[in-house]
Every structure is written in C-alpha cells, then in structure tokens.
Design an enzyme around this catalytic site. Structure first.
Site, PDB file in Angstrom:
ATOM      1  N   LYS A 283       0.841  -1.187   0.000  1.00 40.07           N
ATOM      2  CA  LYS A 283       0.000   0.000   0.000  1.00 40.07           C
ATOM      3  C   LYS A 283       0.880   1.243   0.000  1.00 40.07           C
ATOM      4  CE  LYS A 283      -4.344  -1.350   2.190  1.00 40.07           C
ATOM      5  NZ  LYS A 283      -5.226  -1.162   3.370  1.00 40.07           N
ATOM      6  N   GLU A 369     -19.822  -8.236   8.543  1.00 35.51           N
ATOM      7  CA  GLU A 369     -20.887  -7.531   9.249  1.00 35.51           C
ATOM      8  C   GLU A 369     -21.866  -8.478   9.926  1.00 35.51           C
ATOM      9  OE1 GLU A 369     -19.483  -4.963   5.790  1.00 35.51           O
ATOM     10  OE2 GLU A 369     -20.082  -7.058   6.052  1.00 35.51           O
ATOM     11  N   ARG A 397     -26.044  -5.280   5.463  1.00 39.96           N
ATOM     12  CA  ARG A 397     -25.554  -6.630   5.195  1.00 39.96           C
ATOM     13  C   ARG A 397     -25.859  -7.590   6.344  1.00 39.96           C
ATOM     14  NH1 ARG A 397     -19.750  -6.942   2.412  1.00 39.96           N
ATOM     15  NH2 ARG A 397     -20.557  -6.807   0.307  1.00 39.96           N
TER      16      ARG A 397
END
Length: 637
Positions: A283, A369, A397
């Site tokens: 990243k 979730e 979700r």
C-alpha cells in the site's frame, strides 16, 4: 554523457488497446507515469490513495495481458480502481473524481464499458465474476473473467462462498488476491517468482492434468502423487486452502514486478478451470508518506504532494464520529462490562483511542458484518454490554442477524450507526439512505436520531442504559456546534420537544434536519418539534400538534418511503386524525456523489428547499380549490 529522458507515454494512452500496442519493456515507464499522475491528481481532489498506489503495476499488467473490455475485470470494493480509470479513457476527468457530475470513486457500469460490475461494498467480486464466467460458458464465448480482490475483502464469508461454488463448477475463472497487508516478504523474490512462472506454465499444467487421467485409474498411486504435489507446493506457497476449494493456486508473486506479472498472467490466461493468483503488493507504493502510514492515506483530503501533509483547513468542532469515540472511552472507564465491536472500520468509526486503551475489550472482526452482529448477540446473552459501531450502509448486510439474533431475543446491544443519510463524495454505495426505514419495522428496536452533538452524547447514554436493542443514528461530519456535556444523563424514551412555537404549520424534524427546519420556520412563523425518537414516536406530542395546526411537515435525511414520516402518518391514521401531512426526505432514487451540501440541496433538504416544498404544497391546494369551485359552478349552471 547525460542519459536521455524517454518521451511521455501516458498522454497517448486513451484506452487499453493503446497500452497493448506498447512493448513489454515500456510498461515500467507507463506504471511510473500512472503513479506520478495519481499522486498529483489525488493531492488536489482527495480520495483513496494508498490502495491505488499499490496496484499500479498489477493494473497495467492486467490491461496489457487481457483483451479488455471484452475480457472482464471485476474490481472488489473499488478503492483500488483509480489506475484502472486512468488507463480506460478517464484520465482527463480524474481531477473531477467524486465531485458532482464527475467520475465516481468506484467502478460504475453507467460510466464506462470497462467498469464491468458496480461496487462499493466489499467481497462481491468473486461472486460477480463467477456469474460472468457462467454466462460466457452458456453463450459459448471465449471470454476471460478476472476478479481482483484484496486481502481485507477475503475476510468476508461471501468471498469464500463464491470460491467454494466456483471450484465445484470447475469454472474458467481467475481470482487475483491482492495481498497488501504487509511489505514484500523475503520469500517473494527470485525463487518464488520463478516457481510461479513454472507452476502457471503450459508444460506444468499439461503434465499435471495428464497425470490426473493416468494415475486416476490407479487410486492408491494417484493419492500418493496428489499428496506429494500438495507437499511440494505447500513448502513454497501458502495455497493449500485454495487448492482444497478446487483452485490451482499460483504465488505469491511480487505485485510490483511487471515482467513476472505479465508472464504469469499470460500463462494463466490460457489455462482452463479455476485459477488463483496470489500477488503481494505494498500500500502506498512509490509515495513514502503513504508507505509509512497506509491507514492514514487510505482516504485523504487534499495534501502537499511533496511532503504528504494535509492542506491546512479551518478548524471545526468535533465530528459525530469523534463524539462517539470520546463517549465510548468514557463509558468503558465507568463500566468494565462494555465491549466494542466493529467490522473493519476502527478508524472510520472513531475507535482508535478505545482500541489502544482497551485492547482486550475491542473486537475488529474484519469485513464480516453478519458475524459482528451475532457475535454481539452472544456476548449480550452472557452478561457483557456490546456496542457495535457500524456504518449505516454496512448494517444492511447484517439485516437478518439484526432481526433474528438481536431483536427477536430483545438483547441489550447498542448500535452506533455512523454515516446516516447522505455521505457526499462516496456516493450511493455508501449513503445511509434507508436505515430509518429498515429499522422502524423491527419489533423491540429503539431508534434515536440526534439533532446536535450533545444530544448524540445523551442518546448514546440512553441507548447503552436501555434493556433491549437500541440504535443511535448520526450523519457524517459535524453538527451545529453545541457543546458536549460530560455527564451520564439519559433522555426520557419516546419524548420529543417543541423548540419553536409558531402557528398553522408544524415542522417535525428528525436528527440532522432540525437546523434547516428552524431556519425555514423563521420565515413562516411555523412551529418546530425536535422529534428525537423515530421509534417509539412521541404520540402525545404528535396528537397535540395535529390538533392545533393545519399542516404537518415531516423532514428526515432518509428515504421518504417507509421512513420516520411514514411512521407519523400511520400513527395519526390509527387515531382517526386526518390532517394534511407533507413528508420530506430523500427521493425514490439513488443519489449520486457530490459534496454533502450539494446533495442535500438537490434533495430539497435545506431551509430553502423546505420553504419551497411548503409553498408548492399550498399552491397545489389553491389550484385544487380553484378547480373544485369551477367544477361546482359548471354543475350549477
């Protein structure tokens, strides 16, 4: 003699077809120019940066090897799709990304034929890619399908459900795991890259498949060979799990080595069946501040491209997210049974300080979730006091778990629902447009919407003390600037308050809509009620206002359909009150990206918008009265 500078390439690349006309030796220059362009552009506009910098080489290699858009690339989440947009004809529009009428920050089917699947929520890419692979097979098309998914998105159960199904179907599908949770490790070097090329090559694949056919007739020998192959591959690659799911695992490979990437992808392109390529990226690659602190450079505002420091902005009061984070730490100090849960949104939900101070009471479950909600339910069953911090759009979700595992059992869990309403630049995939509607129909659910910062604090106290499921739903950003108290006072459940007394018109405001409602009411001399509670509604207050006003106007930053205003309509009708009611909120369409203020204005949720809606209502009434009078005269004559 000075080394000559090669002429720029990116300015001549208007599509991947242009990219594929270059030689492989020119690709590193393309990647360098994409990275430089990306840093310069995002430094001005803000947006997602670290993840995008990490996939520059991978994006270049994918578009170079595959015949896009006929071959399908499906990006997961879309945080890493900016290089893809740069190479697919949207380079000149990138300075408008996430702005009103500009490109979306995520792949969007209406925006480009290269955006083959719209995303915003994570872990959908493999399911969508499998669907496309099946469609290609059913239609007899020789189309390649590639899903690119990050290591974070692989924590969700949906990704593994899709992997399991793909392996069972023996689908022609390539899954690229973009693993950027670590720096390039020692085993991702020359040996590992060499093995990846060999294992993805045609010769190895032919020998492997041929061996299956021959040895398959001799089960004991075949089992020995299979175990030997797994043992050899297991010593050099961590692919046993994916092999068991039916994939041919290749990797890990250096995701910044274009030569290895293009060679390996070219080999995999010609293989049949489910293929899995594990790519290690970094990243923030190529921008030191983002490499050093990728979390801070995940989503950024404008910054200095030389230093990485954010451009100074006018200081504001604490955001609702910060208010929640401060409350959480204070409440944890007072109650040792408090535990906090988040599905991979520690920073976004304001929990960094809590996680540092109370590590044994903090649970980041990853992008899961559904698990986060049922985990909280299990904790609540045995005496802990869970607080689940979750974005409104992500709670969708876990709707089944919210109903069956929490509300049905009436468990004392507090849900701190961030990003309620419009979120601005992230657009419709991240907007919390529906939570009041989808929560309101669930029995046992306490639903609160604060109008200011201190009310948010009081509602968090109230929800935590409540013996049942409770939600505090607040918007992105800050409030009107009300000072937050430090006490543990609670609010009387189901009680609103009249904050401005007027006549004729009563505006019933929920949460963030109180401020524009007050501004509109000043021009109308209207009454304003801060409703505070969406469920239960303040029945006494509503009946009193209905009896003393000629028009009720409900205002909420939520879909009108099924929202808080609908609840008021239902309550009044159940008491036989037929009073003119105007419901204002988000219209029945998905709201595109832009600044939050621009989007609120477009939806009529400003003081001017509320005034215009009320004036338009009276104009319609006047027209209807005039039409009725005219019809009556015609009948008499």
């Amino acid at each position: 003699m000075s080394k000559s500078i090669p002429p720029p390439l990116l300015s001549h690349l208007d599509s991947p077809a242009d990219l594929r006309r270059l030689s492989a030796a020119q690709l590193p220059q393309v990647a360098a120019e994409v990275r430089s362009f990306l840093i310069d552009s995002v430094s001005k506009t803000g947006g997602h940066l670290a993840a995008n910098l990490g996939v520059v080489e991978l994006t270049v290699a994918l578009h170079y090897v595959f015949n896009t858009p006929d071959d399908r690339l499906i990006w997961d989440v879309g945080h890493q799709s900016y290089p893809h947009k740069i190479l697919t004809g949207r380079r000149e529009q990138l300075h408008l990304i996430r702005q009103l009428h500009g490109p979306s920050g995520f792949p969007k089917r209406e925006e480009s034929p290269y955006d083959t699947f719209g995303v915003g929520h994570s872990s959908t890419s493999i399911s969508a890619a499998l669907g496309m692979a099946i469609a290609a097979r059913q239609q007899g098309l020789d189309r390649k399908v590639v899903a690119i998914i990050g290591d974070g998105a692989m924590t969700a159960g949906m990704a593994f459900e899709a992997l399991n199904h793909a392996g069972d179907l023996d689908a022609n599908l390539l899954v690229v795991l973009n693993d950027n949770d670590m720096s390039i490790s020692p085993n991702v070097g020359g040996l590992s890259n060499y093995l990846a090329r060999v294992l993805s090559g045609r010769l190895y694949a032919t020998v492997r498949e041929g061996g299956k056919k021959v040895l398959g007739r001799m089960p004991p020998v075949w089992e020995l060979a299979r175990r030997a192959e797994e043992h050899v591959k297991g010593m050099v690659v961590p692919g046993t799990l994916f092999e068991e799911l039916g994939f041919n695992y290749i990797g890990p490979v250096d995701g910044h080595d274009l030569d290895t990437l293009t060679t390996t992808l070219s080999n995999l392109k010609n293989l049949k069946g489910p293929q899995f390529l594990h790519v290690i990226t970094r990243k923030g690659k190529g921008f030191a501040p983002a490499e050093d602190n990728p979390a801070s450079f995940h989503g950024v505002t404008s910054f200095d491209p030389q230093t990485g420091r954010p451009v100074s902005r006018k200081s504001a009061g604490p955001s609702y997210t910060e208010i929640f984070g401060n409350w959480l730490c204070a409440q944890a100090a007072a109650d040792p049974q408090l535990v906090a849960i988040t599905p991979a949104m520690c920073e976004g939900s304001g929990m960094v300080d809590f996680a540092r101070r109370y590590p044994s009471r903090f649970f980041d479950v990853g992008i899961a979730e559904q698990h986060s909600v049922t985990l909280a339910a299990g904790m609540a069953c045995d005496g802990l006091k869970p607080v689940v911090a979750i974005y409104s759009t992500f709670l969708q979700r876990a709707y089944d778990q919210l109903i069956h595992d929490v509300a049905l059992q009436n468990l004392p869990i507090l849900f701190a629902i961030d990003r309620g309403g419009l979120v601005g630049a992230d657009g419709p995939t991240h907007a919390g447009s529906f939570d009041l509607s989808y929560l309101r129909c669930i029995p046992n659910m306490l639903i609160m919407a604060p109008a200011d910062e201190n009310e948010c604090h009081l509602m968090l106290n109230t929800g935590f003390a409540h013996n049942g499921p409770a939600t505090v739903r607040y918007p992105r950003g800050g409030g009107p600037g009300v000072k937050v108290s430090a006490d543990r006072q609670t609010l009387p459940i189901g009680k609103g308050a009249v904050v401005r007394q007027g006549q004729d018109v009563a505006i019933l405001a929920f949460g963030s809509m109180l401020a524009p409602a007050l501004a509109a009411a000043a021009a109308l001399n209207a009454t304003v009620a801060n409703m505070r509670f969406v469920k239960p509604l303040d029945e006494d207050l509503l009946l009193e206002l209905a009896a003393t006003h000629t028009l009720l106007v409900t205002v909420e930053e939520n879909a009108v359909a099924g929202g808080a205003g609908s609840g008021i309509n239902e309550l009044l009708l159940s008491h036989g009150h037929v009073v003119p009611t105007l419901n204002l909120g988000l219209p029945d369409r998905f709201i595109d990206h832009g600044t939050r203020d621009e989007l609120l204005a477009a939806c009529g949720l400003t003081n001017d918008g509320i005034l215009q809606a009320i004036e338009a209502y009276y104009q319609r009434q006047a027209c209807q009265t005039s039409d009725s009078t005219l019809k009556s005269r015609k009948l008499v004559n």
